[in-house]
Motif scaffolding. Structure first.
Motif, mmCIF file in Angstrom:
data_model
loop_
_atom_site.group_PDB
_atom_site.id
_atom_site.type_symbol
_atom_site.label_atom_id
_atom_site.label_comp_id
_atom_site.label_asym_id
_atom_site.label_seq_id
_atom_site.Cartn_x
_atom_site.Cartn_y
_atom_site.Cartn_z
ATOM 1 N N HIS A 190 -3.969 9.716 2.264
ATOM 2 C CA HIS A 190 -2.548 9.775 2.645
ATOM 3 C C HIS A 190 -1.665 9.398 1.453
ATOM 4 N N HIS A 191 -2.110 8.388 0.713
ATOM 5 C CA HIS A 191 -1.344 7.944 -0.455
ATOM 6 C C HIS A 191 -1.234 9.087 -1.477
ATOM 7 N N GLU A 192 -2.353 9.693 -1.799
ATOM 8 C CA GLU A 192 -2.334 10.775 -2.804
ATOM 9 C C GLU A 192 -1.555 11.975 -2.291
ATOM 10 N N MET A 193 -1.705 12.281 -1.012
ATOM 11 C CA MET A 193 -1.011 13.448 -0.472
ATOM 12 C C MET A 193 0.506 13.211 -0.457
ATOM 13 N N ALA A 194 0.915 11.951 -0.330
ATOM 14 C CA ALA A 194 2.354 11.657 -0.416
ATOM 15 C C ALA A 194 2.873 11.986 -1.817
ATOM 16 N N HIS A 195 2.051 11.755 -2.852
ATOM 17 C CA HIS A 195 2.458 12.173 -4.202
ATOM 18 C C HIS A 195 2.671 13.690 -4.221
ATOM 19 N N VAL A 196 1.741 14.422 -3.619
ATOM 20 C CA VAL A 196 1.862 15.888 -3.615
ATOM 21 C C VAL A 196 3.106 16.308 -2.825
ATOM 22 N N HIS B 140 7.410 6.978 -7.184
ATOM 23 C CA HIS B 140 6.230 7.707 -6.704
ATOM 24 C C HIS B 140 5.262 6.764 -5.988
ATOM 25 N N GLU B 141 4.937 5.654 -6.657
ATOM 26 C CA GLU B 141 3.987 4.713 -6.056
ATOM 27 C C GLU B 141 4.567 4.095 -4.786
ATOM 28 N N ALA B 142 5.869 3.770 -4.840
ATOM 29 C CA ALA B 142 6.509 3.127 -3.690
ATOM 30 C C ALA B 142 6.463 4.046 -2.470
HETATM 31 ZN ZN ZN Z 1 -0.440 6.539 -6.439
#
Ligand code: ZN
Ligand code: X8Z
Length: 651
Positions: free
Chosen positions: A377-383, A405-407
């Protein structure tokens, strides 16, 4: 067309360095022709996007198939990209960018100019990046011997062996041994680091910054950056001290009160992590209520027959349930969702934007575990962020500042990992006492999020000070900050021939770290704003934004902007006009029930916080432990010599 200048020093003769605070202080030229600047930006956009696609493709090929050939191809592309960076930078600084009438052109040029080290001549530019590569090589190739009595192969690597031992061993001496060995092996980067500091400062001053620390702060576009962050930190500090006092008592009970004073700092090797930055691995020593309830839904996922692909589909459904974008077909074709068995790959999870508005990927060696589900989910939020700002110009296809991005990704993860959400997606059955479940959950979150705050805050404090004040006493400065902010001490004496900051990858690899501090605070602010949009009622930590179209709309509005506007405007949009500042209030609100509980637990503690005595500071102030008295205390030495002299001549 961009022009290739072979030597930037030649160019600097023709540009102005206007010396007032803010943008005007940063390097710029005299060309105020708006048409020419727009033409340059159009060409830059096209060339930089194409170059980014080529480099990213080469990096992906190497990361997912680590052959020598792929490595060479990647380095070739990176070299070409660096060349374009320098050419573009040299052209960009010929414009009087801060006076251009078009705010978007002004902003693009500014963001282009303040990054990188293109102000160095070619030799120094190559030298600094070579030094960074060498330091990374030293770090990445470290192996240490295991603690006595196990096996004799000295083949323990950071990931997974050392990380695992620090997390799971409860043997005081073994932890101390691993902690010290790691630092012995990273310290040889010291001389290279000192030269790196010199060159980074030269690059920064040539751009108009005071030093490289100020350059690192520039992307945050905040004149009162240090003061504003300090205000945020000191709002959270009381909560951190409650957590620290509670954990200290539990550790004293486990390892002995003679090793951990009830009113003192905590030895740095006992917190379940090589850098004492994330304490989640010692949950077994500190969990408030012993219940059979387990927040880890891994076994339930296995029972239900989850696969890596199904985990990715579940994550995608989280975003589409809010009306956000689904992953494009290329994502499903090209991503690496599992570890291949036929080749060597880099397994760190990451999200990739190929800069062509088509190709987006995730690389993850997914296992069917809860940690990996959250990570997806975290990585897909970046996408999702990449997809939302895809129509911005190249320079603005980025987070609103380096922390966004991280936030954002962590804010999404806050919603996904809470037991209410896991219950909604059929992975968790909330069947025990709610109060006890809540406290267990919040303490687990605090070990990860609150414990990390002072560490994330101090890393770049140290770096800014080294850049501004020089490379003397770097190690004692490091430990003064570790003691002041984290309340920890080294388990064994340190001197300035040690170089403990190098134990952290981000320092030797030249990566901004303050973004993690800001992201840690900002993620709660984003989460709270989305929860308000979703009309969440009740305690913040129970909020789930899944299926909320309102939260999705707000998120989309925010993400679309990329870095085209100042991050304050983004926060204003996010909070519906309530504030434009980074604020600790949401984080404190989230942990408020835990803070009350911790205060009760700590009511009989001699101090919430830590008293520092001479023994603590002698561990790292070399003039106190006297391993280096003569070198470091010239006044004392002069005084003693004078006494000897006076005595000798009986004056
Ligand atoms: Zn990240
Ligand atoms: O560096 C990272 C990630 C990549 S963004 C692996 N993190 C920081 C660290 O390891 O110190 C994530 C948490 C903070």
């Amino acid at each position: 067309m961009v022009v290739n200048y072979s030597n930037v020093c030649f160019l600097l003769i023709f540009v102005n360095l206007v010396c007032s605070i803010n943008d005007e202080r940063i390097i710029q030229g005299t060309n105020n022709n708006l048409g020419e600047s727009l033409q340059f930006l159009r060409e830059f956009d096209r060339e930089a996007s194409n170059m980014c696609t080529r480099v990213t493709t080469a990096q992906w090929k190497y990361a997912t198939n680590m052959t020598d050939y792929n490595k060479r191809r990647m380095i070739e592309q990176q070299t070409l990209s660096e060349k374009l960076e320098r050419i573009s930078w040299r052209k960009a600084i010929t414009f009087a960018w801060s006076a251009l009438p078009d705010p978007q052109a002004r902003r693009q040029l500014k963001l282009l100019i303040i990054q990188g080290r293109a102000s160095l001549n070619d030799d120094k530019y190559n030298e600094i990046y070579h030094l960074i590569a060498e330091m990374k090589d030293i770090y990445n190739n470290i192996k240490i011997c295991p603690f006595k009595g196990f096996n004799n192969y000295c083949d323990m690597r950071l990931d997974p062996d050392i990380i695992r031992t620090m997390a799971h061993s409860r043997n005081y001496d073994e932890l101390q041994y691993i902690w010290s060995e790691w630092r012995k092996k990273t310290a040889p980067t010291k001389n290279k680091f000192m030269r790196y500091v010199q060159l980074a400062n030269q690059a920064a001053t040539a751009m108009g910054f005071r030093d490289a620390g100020e350059q690192m702060q520039a992307p945050y576009e905040d004149e009162n950056f240090i003061e504003n962050l300090s205000d945020v930190f000191y709002k959270i500090e009381p909560l951190y001290k409650e957590l620290h006092a509670y954990v200290r008592r539990k550790l004293s009970l486990r390892y002995g009160f003679e090793r951990i004073r009830v009113d003192g700092p905590i030895p740095a090797h006992l917190l379940g992590n090589l850098w004492a930055q994330n304490w989640k691995s010692i949950i077994d020593l500190v969990q408030p209520f012993q219940t059979t309830q387990n927040f880890d839904v891994t076994s339930e996922m296995l029972r239900q027959g989850y696969t890596p692909l199904r985990m990715f589909q579940l994550a995608e459904e989280f975003f589409t349930s809010m009306g956000l974008k689904s992953m494009p077909p290329e994502f499903w074709i090209n991503s690496m969702l599992e570890k291949p068995t036929n080749r060597q790959v880099q397994c760190t999870s990451s999200a990739w934007d190929f800069c062509n508005k088509v190709d987006y990927r995730i690389k993850q060696c997914t296992q069917v575990t809860m940690d990996d589900l959250i990570s997806i989910h975290h990585e897909m939020a970046h996408v999702e962020y990449y997809l939302q700002y895809a129509d911005q110009p190249y320079i603005f296809r980025d987070g609103a500042n380096p922390a966004f991005h991280e936030a954002l990704s962590d804010a999404i993860a806050l919603s996904v990992r809470n037991p209410i959400h896991l219950h909604r997606i059929g992975l968790f059955n909330n069947n025990t006492d709610l109060y006890e479940t809540n406290m267990n959950f919040l303490l687990m979150m605090a070990l990860e999020k609150v414990a990390y705050i002072p560490f994330a805050y101090l890393v770049d404090q140290w770096r800014y000070k080294v850049f501004s004040d020089g490379v003397k006493n770097m190690n004692s400065l490091w430990w003064s900050l570790r003691l002041q902010y984290q309340g920890i001490i080294p388990p064994v004496p340190r001197s300035d021939s040690d170089f403990d900051p190098a134990s952290k990858y981000h320092i030797i690899s030249d990566q901004n770290y303050m973004k993690y501090f800001i992201a840690q605070v900002l993620q709660f602010q984003i989460y709270e704003a989305l929860c308000t949009a979703a009309n969440h009622q009740g305690q913040l930590h129970t909020c789930d934004i899944y299926r909320s179209r309102e939260a999705g709309r707000l998120l989309s509005d925010v993400l679309k902007m990329g870095s085209s506007v100042h991050w304050r405007d983004v926060i204003r949009t996010l909070t519906n006009g309530k504030t434009d500042k980074l604020s600790a209030d949401a984080l404190l609100n989230y942990f408020q029930p835990l803070e009350l509980w911790l205060k009760v637990q700590n009511r009989d503690e001699p101090i919430v916080g830590w008293n520092t005595n001479n023994e603590d500071t002698a561990l790292f102030q070399s003039w106190k432990n006297c391993s280096n008295c003569l070198g470091n205390n010239s006044i004392l030495v002069t005084f003693i010599l004078a006494l000897i002299f006076l005595n000798f001549y009986r004056i």
